[in-house]
Design a protein around this motif. Sequence first.
Motif, PDB file in Angstrom:
ATOM      1  N   ALA A  49       0.824  -1.130  -0.136  1.00  0.00           N
ATOM      2  CA  ALA A  49       0.049  -0.132   0.050  1.00  0.00           C
ATOM      3  C   ALA A  49       0.935   1.298  -0.192  1.00  0.00           C
ATOM      4  O   ALA A  49       0.331   2.211  -0.453  1.00  0.00           O
ATOM      5  N   ASP A  50       2.152   1.138   0.405  1.00  0.00           N
ATOM      6  CA  ASP A  50       2.955   2.309   0.394  1.00  0.00           C
ATOM      7  C   ASP A  50       3.614   2.533  -0.997  1.00  0.00           C
ATOM      8  O   ASP A  50       4.473   3.691  -0.953  1.00  0.00           O
ATOM      9  N   LEU A  51       3.400   1.953  -1.833  1.00  0.00           N
ATOM     10  CA  LEU A  51       4.120   2.111  -3.140  1.00  0.00           C
ATOM     11  C   LEU A  51       3.494   3.286  -3.922  1.00  0.00           C
ATOM     12  O   LEU A  51       2.310   3.698  -3.671  1.00  0.00           O
ATOM     13  N   ALA A  52       4.466   4.069  -4.574  1.00  0.00           N
ATOM     14  CA  ALA A  52       3.842   5.166  -5.382  1.00  0.00           C
ATOM     15  C   ALA A  52       3.497   4.907  -6.660  1.00  0.00           C
ATOM     16  O   ALA A  52       4.057   3.930  -7.476  1.00  0.00           O
ATOM     17  N   PRO A  53       2.524   5.546  -7.320  1.00  0.00           N
ATOM     18  CA  PRO A  53       2.078   5.314  -8.565  1.00  0.00           C
ATOM     19  C   PRO A  53       3.530   5.092  -9.660  1.00  0.00           C
ATOM     20  O   PRO A  53       3.242   4.429 -10.630  1.00  0.00           O
ATOM     21  N   ALA A  54       4.206   5.960  -9.250  1.00  0.00           N
ATOM     22  CA  ALA A  54       5.366   6.065 -10.335  1.00  0.00           C
ATOM     23  C   ALA A  54       6.424   4.378 -10.269  1.00  0.00           C
ATOM     24  O   ALA A  54       6.814   4.083 -11.282  1.00  0.00           O
ATOM     25  N   GLN A  55       6.221   4.062  -9.142  1.00  0.00           N
ATOM     26  CA  GLN A  55       6.988   2.734  -8.938  1.00  0.00           C
ATOM     27  C   GLN A  55       6.465   1.635  -9.605  1.00  0.00           C
ATOM     28  O   GLN A  55       6.857   0.603 -10.640  1.00  0.00           O
ATOM     29  N   ILE A  56       5.072   1.764  -9.814  1.00  0.00           N
ATOM     30  CA  ILE A  56       4.056   0.914 -10.687  1.00  0.00           C
ATOM     31  C   ILE A  56       4.182   1.095 -12.139  1.00  0.00           C
ATOM     32  O   ILE A  56       4.394   0.252 -13.264  1.00  0.00           O
ATOM     33  N   THR A  57       4.229   2.162 -12.631  1.00  0.00           N
ATOM     34  CA  THR A  57       4.407   2.679 -13.892  1.00  0.00           C
ATOM     35  C   THR A  57       5.678   2.414 -14.533  1.00  0.00           C
ATOM     36  O   THR A  57       5.681   1.821 -15.782  1.00  0.00           O
ATOM     37  N   ASP A  58       6.740   2.769 -13.867  1.00  0.00           N
ATOM     38  CA  ASP A  58       8.129   2.308 -13.921  1.00  0.00           C
ATOM     39  C   ASP A  58       8.193   0.939 -14.212  1.00  0.00           C
ATOM     40  O   ASP A  58       9.098   0.392 -14.981  1.00  0.00           O
ATOM     41  N   LEU A  59       7.702   0.102 -13.444  1.00  0.00           N
ATOM     42  CA  LEU A  59       7.608  -1.375 -13.399  1.00  0.00           C
ATOM     43  C   LEU A  59       7.033  -1.761 -14.907  1.00  0.00           C
ATOM     44  O   LEU A  59       7.680  -2.775 -15.490  1.00  0.00           O
ATOM     45  N   VAL A  60       6.025  -1.374 -15.261  1.00  0.00           N
ATOM     46  CA  VAL A  60       5.466  -1.822 -16.617  1.00  0.00           C
ATOM     47  C   VAL A  60       6.133  -1.102 -17.678  1.00  0.00           C
ATOM     48  O   VAL A  60       6.644  -1.963 -18.531  1.00  0.00           O
ATOM     49  N   HIS A  61       6.675  -0.011 -17.695  1.00  0.00           N
ATOM     50  CA  HIS A  61       7.473   0.545 -18.684  1.00  0.00           C
ATOM     51  C   HIS A  61       9.037  -0.321 -18.707  1.00  0.00           C
ATOM     52  O   HIS A  61       9.350  -0.268 -19.872  1.00  0.00           O
TER      53      HIS A  61
END
Length: 235
Positions: free
Chosen positions: A170-182
Motif C-alpha cells: 500500500a506504500d508504493l507510489a504510482p511511479a513505481q508501478i508505471t516504471d515497473l510496466v515501462h
Amino acid sequence: MPRPDNLRRPRRRPQGPVDHMGVLVPWANVMVETELPDWTDRQVVWHYARLAPPNKETALTGDFLTGLIEATPGGLHQLSRLPLQRIYLACTSASFTQQNAVKQATASAPVEVITAFDALLAALDQFGARSIALATPYPEQVTAIEVEAFSAAGITVTGSASLDLDDGYADLAPAQITDLVHGLIDGSVDRADAVVLSCTAWPTRIALQQLRRTLGRPLISSNLAICMHATRKAP
C-alpha cells in the motif's frame, strides 16, 4: 470546523436496484476498501469481512496464504446473514496459489464465491485478450506461479515484471508501478493484448490512468477486475 457549503454534496442515489456484494479481505489490506467504492460509484454496496491468518503476519509467505484460507470459513460466516449476490475473495495471490484449498474452504458459502484471479480471467475474456504483460509487487517466485496459472487458463504471458516485495504494497507510489510496466523488455507489452497489474493490495487507480495515456491497450488491475465482474461492465 468546515462550513456546510464546503462539504462535498452527496452523490445522487442510483436509479434502480443496487447490488450487495461481500468481500473477503486480507486483514492488513487497505486498498480494497479504497478502490472498489471509487470504481463502482454506488452501483454496488460492498460488505467486508477480514481474514486474519493464525500467525498474525502480513508478509506474503506460504504460511500467510495458507492462513488466509484457514480464516475463510469464519469470514464467510460473518457475511452469511446479508442479502448478497456474490462474495469476492480479494486476495489474488491466494487465489492462484491455493486454488484447490479455496474451493474447499468456500464450498459451503451461501452464494457464489469469485476469486480475484477468477475476476481477472473474466475481465480478460470481456476484452477478448488472450495474451498479457504481467506486473506484480510479489516475490519473484510467486509471480512465476501466477504466470503458470495464467498459462493453465489459456492466457499467454508475453513478459512479467515483479517488484520482488513480500509486504508494504500500500506504500508504493504510482511511479513505481508505471516504471515497473515501462521496464518490461523485449516488446512484452507490444505483443500483449492487455496489461495486468496483479494484486489487490497495491494502489493501482492512478497508475492505470497514467499508463492508459501511453500504452494504447486494455489495462486491468485486480481491484478493477472485481469491480468489472460485480457491475458486469467496465467502470
